[in-house]
Design an enzyme around this catalytic site. Structure first.
Site, PDB file in Angstrom:
ATOM      1  CG  LEU A  40      82.567 -89.553 -63.030  1.00 15.24           C
ATOM      2  CD1 LEU A  40      82.281 -88.119 -62.607  1.00 15.24           C
ATOM      3  CD2 LEU A  40      84.084 -89.786 -63.083  1.00 15.24           C
ATOM      4  CB  SER A  88      89.396 -97.916 -67.618  1.00 15.65           C
ATOM      5  OG  SER A  88      90.620 -97.316 -67.287  1.00 15.65           O
ATOM      6  CB  SER A  89      92.729 -95.089 -70.921  1.00 16.48           C
ATOM      7  OG  SER A  89      92.914 -94.507 -69.652  1.00 16.48           O
ATOM      8  CB  CYS A  90      94.130 -98.623 -66.777  1.00 15.10           C
ATOM      9  SG  CYS A  90      92.749 -99.577 -66.186  1.00 15.10           S
ATOM     10  CE1 TYR A 105      87.960-100.600 -62.876  1.00 11.95           C
ATOM     11  CE2 TYR A 105      89.591 -99.623 -64.332  1.00 11.95           C
ATOM     12  CZ  TYR A 105      88.299 -99.690 -63.861  1.00 11.95           C
ATOM     13  OH  TYR A 105      87.341 -98.847 -64.366  1.00 11.95           O
ATOM     14  CE  LYS A 137      85.743-101.523 -65.796  1.00 14.78           C
ATOM     15  NZ  LYS A 137      84.272-101.458 -65.941  1.00 14.78           N
ATOM     16  CG  HIS A 171      90.405 -91.634 -60.562  1.00  4.50           C
ATOM     17  ND1 HIS A 171      89.122 -92.107 -60.485  1.00  4.50           N
ATOM     18  CD2 HIS A 171      91.135 -92.636 -61.104  1.00  4.50           C
ATOM     19  CE1 HIS A 171      89.079 -93.338 -60.960  1.00  4.50           C
ATOM     20  NE2 HIS A 171      90.281 -93.685 -61.343  1.00  4.50           N
TER      21      HIS A 171
HETATM   22  O1  GFB Z   1      94.173 -90.450 -61.014  1.00  2.00           O
HETATM   23  P1  GFB Z   1      95.153 -91.493 -60.690  1.00  2.00           P
HETATM   24  O2  GFB Z   1      94.995 -92.196 -59.389  1.00  2.00           O
HETATM   25  O3  GFB Z   1      95.067 -92.510 -61.874  1.00  2.00           O
HETATM   26  O4  GFB Z   1      96.643 -90.878 -60.681  1.00  2.00           O
HETATM   27  P2  GFB Z   1      95.943 -93.242 -62.974  1.00  2.00           P
HETATM   28  C1  GFB Z   1      97.151 -90.130 -61.751  1.00  2.00           C
HETATM   29  C2  GFB Z   1      98.491 -89.546 -61.398  1.00  2.00           C
HETATM   30  O5  GFB Z   1      98.287 -88.510 -60.437  1.00  2.00           O
HETATM   31  C3  GFB Z   1      99.523 -90.487 -60.795  1.00  2.00           C
HETATM   32  C4  GFB Z   1      99.220 -88.626 -59.388  1.00  2.00           C
HETATM   33  O6  GFB Z   1     100.789 -90.192 -61.340  1.00  2.00           O
HETATM   34  C5  GFB Z   1      99.483 -90.131 -59.323  1.00  2.00           C
HETATM   35  O7  GFB Z   1     100.688 -90.407 -58.633  1.00  2.00           O
HETATM   36  N1  GFB Z   1      98.670 -88.028 -58.161  1.00  2.00           N
HETATM   37  C6  GFB Z   1      99.160 -86.927 -57.539  1.00  2.00           C
HETATM   38  C7  GFB Z   1      97.629 -88.467 -57.443  1.00  2.00           C
HETATM   39  N2  GFB Z   1      98.474 -86.670 -56.417  1.00  2.00           N
HETATM   40  C8  GFB Z   1      97.508 -87.603 -56.335  1.00  2.00           C
HETATM   41  C9  GFB Z   1      96.469 -87.845 -55.409  1.00  2.00           C
HETATM   42  O8  GFB Z   1      96.302 -87.160 -54.409  1.00  2.00           O
HETATM   43  N3  GFB Z   1      95.631 -88.887 -55.672  1.00  2.00           N
HETATM   44  C10 GFB Z   1      95.773 -89.674 -56.780  1.00  2.00           C
HETATM   45  N4  GFB Z   1      94.898 -90.666 -56.991  1.00  2.00           N
HETATM   46  N5  GFB Z   1      96.788 -89.500 -57.662  1.00  2.00           N
HETATM   47  C11 GFB Z   1      94.008 -94.922 -62.680  1.00  2.00           C
HETATM   48  C12 GFB Z   1      93.877 -96.406 -62.503  1.00  2.00           C
HETATM   49  O9  GFB Z   1      95.333 -94.686 -62.931  1.00  2.00           O
HETATM   50  O10 GFB Z   1      93.310 -94.416 -63.787  1.00  2.00           O
HETATM   51  C13 GFB Z   1      92.494 -96.857 -62.670  1.00  2.00           C
HETATM   52  O11 GFB Z   1      94.441 -96.768 -61.271  1.00  2.00           O
HETATM   53  C14 GFB Z   1      91.758 -96.201 -63.828  1.00  2.00           C
HETATM   54  O12 GFB Z   1      92.526 -98.227 -62.840  1.00  2.00           O
HETATM   55  C15 GFB Z   1      91.981 -94.714 -63.898  1.00  2.00           C
HETATM   56  O13 GFB Z   1      92.152 -96.775 -65.039  1.00  2.00           O
HETATM   57  C16 GFB Z   1      91.389 -94.066 -65.135  1.00  2.00           C
HETATM   58  O14 GFB Z   1      95.683 -92.538 -64.251  1.00  2.00           O
HETATM   59  O15 GFB Z   1      97.382 -93.396 -62.610  1.00  2.00           O
END
Ligand code: GFB
Length: 328
Positions: free
Chosen positions: A29, A123-125, A152, A156, A195
């Site tokens: 990306l 990353s912001s995490c 992760y 980072k 994501h």
């Molecule tokens: O995008 P996401 O996986 O990243 O999830 P994070 C963000 C929010 O979306 C969480 C919800 O509260 C998830 O529970 N969500 C709802 C979903 N439906 C879905 C779905 O179908 N798929 C996913 N993936 N989430 C990541 C980190 O955290 O952010 C990485 O794990 C990285 O390390 C990235 O830093 C930027 O924002 O929670």
């Protein structure tokens, strides 16, 4: 060659467009967006390697590659990334691959002797789960991390520290940029490991195509997330390569946040799905909120340009034209 004056022996990045730039991770990306931007700006010598051509987790291979190519600039966008589910399911892969990639590239960039500037992407995490909002760069290492992605995040954080240490001890001009949650073309649209934004694009699109009555969305819907289009990040990367040589990492965010519920409603509207949303509370929410304070980079003169709705419409179009048509 760019302009070199007596007062400034080195041209700035943007005045050095014939210099060799290595973009690590150019199929991802972020790397693909940086590559597009460099080519659009007229850079003439951008070097890339696919994973099959160069495995960045192999130290000897990375050293040999950089010693042979001798780039003047390196953008380190290669990483093992994924959403909340992938991060918590494959912690070993996330910590090991990221530590290996970044350690190999930063160290070999120093050893090859040609690199004038390197930019590392995080990353912001990296910030504590309950950091005061909006999160300033100074919040780093001020509290415990969000458990779903701490592996992760630790990798980072080590990358930021590696850049700082190489600057202090060896004078390597290595800077770090910390983007907020990104989206855009060339994202990973895997149903489980991606994501939230690409995951929802896929799920709503497939539900519309099959006339499914409902779409499942993970968690409670209440977490807040800040989204930035990857083309805005690519502009920030070029901006920092040109303008910034500081020790401290730099946040890059859009400044606007939405709840996951609002995001799901927006994706539903953009895709044109008519059914219902169902919340799966067995899935984790992750960190409750992570809004970046991007006043440092904004104060230097960079600003995001792409609004979420506009970026979402364009990303959905890209998904239909590239991912859906490939899978047929
Ligand atoms: O995008 P996401 O996986 O990243 O999830 P994070 C963000 C929010 O979306 C969480 C919800 O509260 C998830 O529970 N969500 C709802 C979903 N439906 C879905 C779905 O179908 N798929 C996913 N993936 N989430 C990541 C980190 O955290 O952010 C990485 O794990 C990285 O390390 C990235 O830093 C930027 O924002 O929670």
């Amino acid at each position: 060659m760019g302009t070199v004056t007596a007062a400034d022996p080195h041209p700035s990045f943007l005045a050095d467009k014939d210099a060799k730039v290595f973009v690590a991770g150019h199929r991802g990306l972020v790397g693909s967006a940086v590559l597009r931007r460099l080519l659009a700006l007229g850079f003439t010598s951008v070097v890339v390697r696919t994973h099959a051509e160069l495995d960045l987790t192999r130290q000897a291979d990375v050293e040999a590659f950089l010693a042979a190519e001798r780039p003047r600039y390196v953008v380190l966008a290669a990483a093992k990334v994924g959403g909340i589910h992938a991060n918590s399911t494959f912690p070993a892969d996330f910590i090991a691959a990221n530590l290996q990639i970044q350690t190999n590239v930063v160290d070999a960039a120093l050893r090859c002797g040609s690199v004038r500037k390197l930019l590392f992407l995080g990353s912001s995490c990296i910030y504590p789960k309950f950091a005061p909002q909006p999160i300033t760069e100074g919040a780093l290492l001020s509290g415990p991390l969000e458990p779903t992605n701490e592996w992760y995040a630790v990798a980072k954080i080590a990358g930021i520290k590696m850049c700082q240490a190489y600057r202090i001890q060896h004078g390597l001009d290595a800077v770090s940029a910390m983007p907020t949650n990104l989206y855009g073309p060339h994202d990973n649209f895997h149903p489980e490991n991606s994501h939230v934004l690409p995951a929802l694009i896929r799920r709503f699109h497939e539900a519309k195509a099959t006339n499914a009555p409902e779409v499942v969305v993970w968690g409670s819907g209440s977490p807040l997330r800040e989204f930035l289009h990857v083309d805005d990040l690519a502009d920030a990367v070029i901006f920092l390569m040109d303008q910034y040589s500081g020790l401290e990492h730099v946040n890059v965010g859009s400044g606007s946040e939405v709840t996951i519920k609002e995001l799901a409603e927006l994706v539903k509207e953009v895709v044109g799905f008519q059914g219902k949303l169902v919340w799966d509370s067995s899935k984790p929410d992750g960190t409750p909120r992570k809004l970046m304070d991007s006043s440092k980079i904004q104060g230097m003169g960079w600003k995001p340009k792409i609004a979420l709705k506009e970026g979402l419409v364009e990303t959905y179009k890209w998904y239909v034209e590239n991912v859906v048509s490939d899978e047929k």
